[in-house]
Design an enzyme around this catalytic site. Structure first.
Site, PDB file in Angstrom:
ATOM      1  N   ASP A 198       0.843  -1.200   0.000  1.00  0.00           N
ATOM      2  CA  ASP A 198       0.000   0.000   0.000  1.00  0.00           C
ATOM      3  C   ASP A 198       0.876   1.247   0.000  1.00  0.00           C
ATOM      4  O   ASP A 198       1.233   1.776   1.048  1.00  0.00           O
ATOM      5  CB  ASP A 198      -0.939  -0.005   1.211  1.00  0.00           C
ATOM      6  CG  ASP A 198      -1.902   1.182   1.187  1.00  0.00           C
ATOM      7  OD1 ASP A 198      -1.730   2.086   0.333  1.00  0.00           O
ATOM      8  OD2 ASP A 198      -2.826   1.211   2.009  1.00  0.00           O
ATOM      9  N   HIS A 247       0.583   7.963   2.467  1.00  0.00           N
ATOM     10  CA  HIS A 247       1.296   7.238   3.526  1.00  0.00           C
ATOM     11  C   HIS A 247       2.818   7.414   3.472  1.00  0.00           C
ATOM     12  O   HIS A 247       3.517   6.983   4.383  1.00  0.00           O
ATOM     13  CB  HIS A 247       0.982   5.738   3.449  1.00  0.00           C
ATOM     14  CG  HIS A 247      -0.479   5.434   3.495  1.00  0.00           C
ATOM     15  ND1 HIS A 247      -1.306   5.905   4.497  1.00  0.00           N
ATOM     16  CD2 HIS A 247      -1.283   4.734   2.650  1.00  0.00           C
ATOM     17  CE1 HIS A 247      -2.545   5.497   4.269  1.00  0.00           C
ATOM     18  NE2 HIS A 247      -2.554   4.794   3.155  1.00  0.00           N
ATOM     19  N   ILE A 282       0.043   9.789   7.017  1.00  0.00           N
ATOM     20  CA  ILE A 282      -0.783   9.065   7.986  1.00  0.00           C
ATOM     21  C   ILE A 282      -0.520   7.566   7.809  1.00  0.00           C
ATOM     22  O   ILE A 282      -0.144   7.107   6.728  1.00  0.00           O
ATOM     23  CB  ILE A 282      -2.292   9.374   7.829  1.00  0.00           C
ATOM     24  CG1 ILE A 282      -2.804   8.943   6.451  1.00  0.00           C
ATOM     25  CG2 ILE A 282      -2.552  10.862   8.041  1.00  0.00           C
ATOM     26  CD1 ILE A 282      -4.322   9.039   6.293  1.00  0.00           C
ATOM     27  N   GLY A 332      -4.706   2.607   7.398  1.00  0.00           N
ATOM     28  CA  GLY A 332      -5.749   2.119   8.303  1.00  0.00           C
ATOM     29  C   GLY A 332      -5.688   0.607   8.468  1.00  0.00           C
ATOM     30  O   GLY A 332      -5.966   0.076   9.546  1.00  0.00           O
TER      31      GLY A 332
END
Lengths: 159, 132
Positions: B32, B37, B52, B55
């Site tokens: 990912d 990110h 961030i 998730g």
């Protein structure tokens, strides 16, 4: 502009993935908090189950081999979701997208050499209060046709 | 492994720190590589202070909390979470689980996840594990 609801039912895949020991182990160690450096994913954190990385311990354990961390499934089962997000006809703006919800169901453990084929489709598409909601449902099956992982992937996109 | 018994109301806690490079490490391990990110500028464009955490990494930690409680990651059968707030580098996330239901072969736990400011990063997280 809201996403076009006629794309409900559009399917993506099949995508086939063969699980490999080193990738499974790398994922478990990194998720567990190891610090990688060139050539190694790092030392196993103390809290990590040896079933996730230690071949000898895992072979003597309940599954007879190393198993993947359950959430390793996202590595391959995400493909229909990412294909939907990238679908030019659907026209999702990546910058305005956040991952809203996630559900995963595990019907069996995953081991090195397993081959899983994932298909998915858009099962919901609706807008509410200036937001678009996109839901993709996936199934990952083994060559015998048994479902090993089910996923429900939900994105929220600002209009 | 000795068999153990569980009761509705049993609680457990698991703490994880999102160190500075965890989003990059998790990107490598998971694939990912969404720029939000790994690229602080993209994170700022999206309205955050920088990058961030994925998730799904937070989801993986919630699963880990229950795996440790039941003693075997191979027993996890289901997880459902809503991502309510991003985890940022240097955040400490505390997972608190509580057994809410028990059947002969299945344990259901609700898991809360809050950062060091007490803000929830997951909402309505439920994890089910095979027992017995």
């Amino acid at each position: 502009m809201p996403l076009d609801k006629r794309f409900i039912g559009r399917s993506y895949g099949p995508f086939t993935y063969e699980l490999g020991l080193e990738k499974m182990r790398e994922f478990s160690l990194i998720l567990g908090g190891s610090t990688p450096r060139a050539g190694t994913p790092g030392a196993p954190p103390a809290h990590l189950s040896p079933l996730l990385y230690d071949e000898a311990a895992a072979k003597a354990g309940p599954y007879g081999d190393v198993i993947a961390s359950p959430s390793f499934a996202v590595v391959f089962a995400i493909q229909p979701f990412s294909a939907a997000i990238a679908d030019p006809e659907l026209g999702v703006d990546m910058v305005k997208l956040v991952h809203g919800e996630q559900e995963l169901e595990f019907l069996d453990v995953m081991k090195p050499g397993d081959v899983l084929t994932t298909t998915g489709s858009i099962t919901a598409l609706y807008d509410k209060a200036g937001l678009d909601f996109l839901v993709v449902t996936t199934e990952s099956k083994n060559p015998q046709g048994q479902t090993v992982v089910r996923g429900v992937w939900s994105a929220v996109i600002r209009q | 492994m000795p068999s153990r018994t569980f009761q509705v109301g049993d609680t457990f806690t698991h703490v994880r720190v999102c160190d500075r490079y965890r989003p990059a490490y998790y990107a490598g391990a998971s694939g990912d590589f969404n720029p939000i990110h790994i690229d602080p500028e993209v994170g700022r464009l999206a309205g955050f202070n920088g990058i961030i955490l994925q998730g799904l990494c937070t989801l993986g930690w919630a699963v880990e909390a229950v795996s440790l409680f039941v003693g075997d990651p191979g027993r996890i059968r289901r997880v459902r979470v809503r991502f309510s707030r991003p985890v940022l580098p240097e955040d400490t996330v505390t997972f608190k689980g509580r057994v809410t239901a028990l059947a002969s072969d299945r344990l259901t736990a609700e898991v809360s996840a809050t950062n060091q400011r007490g803000e929830p990063v997951l909402k309505g997280a439920v994890v089910e594990a095979a027992i017995g």
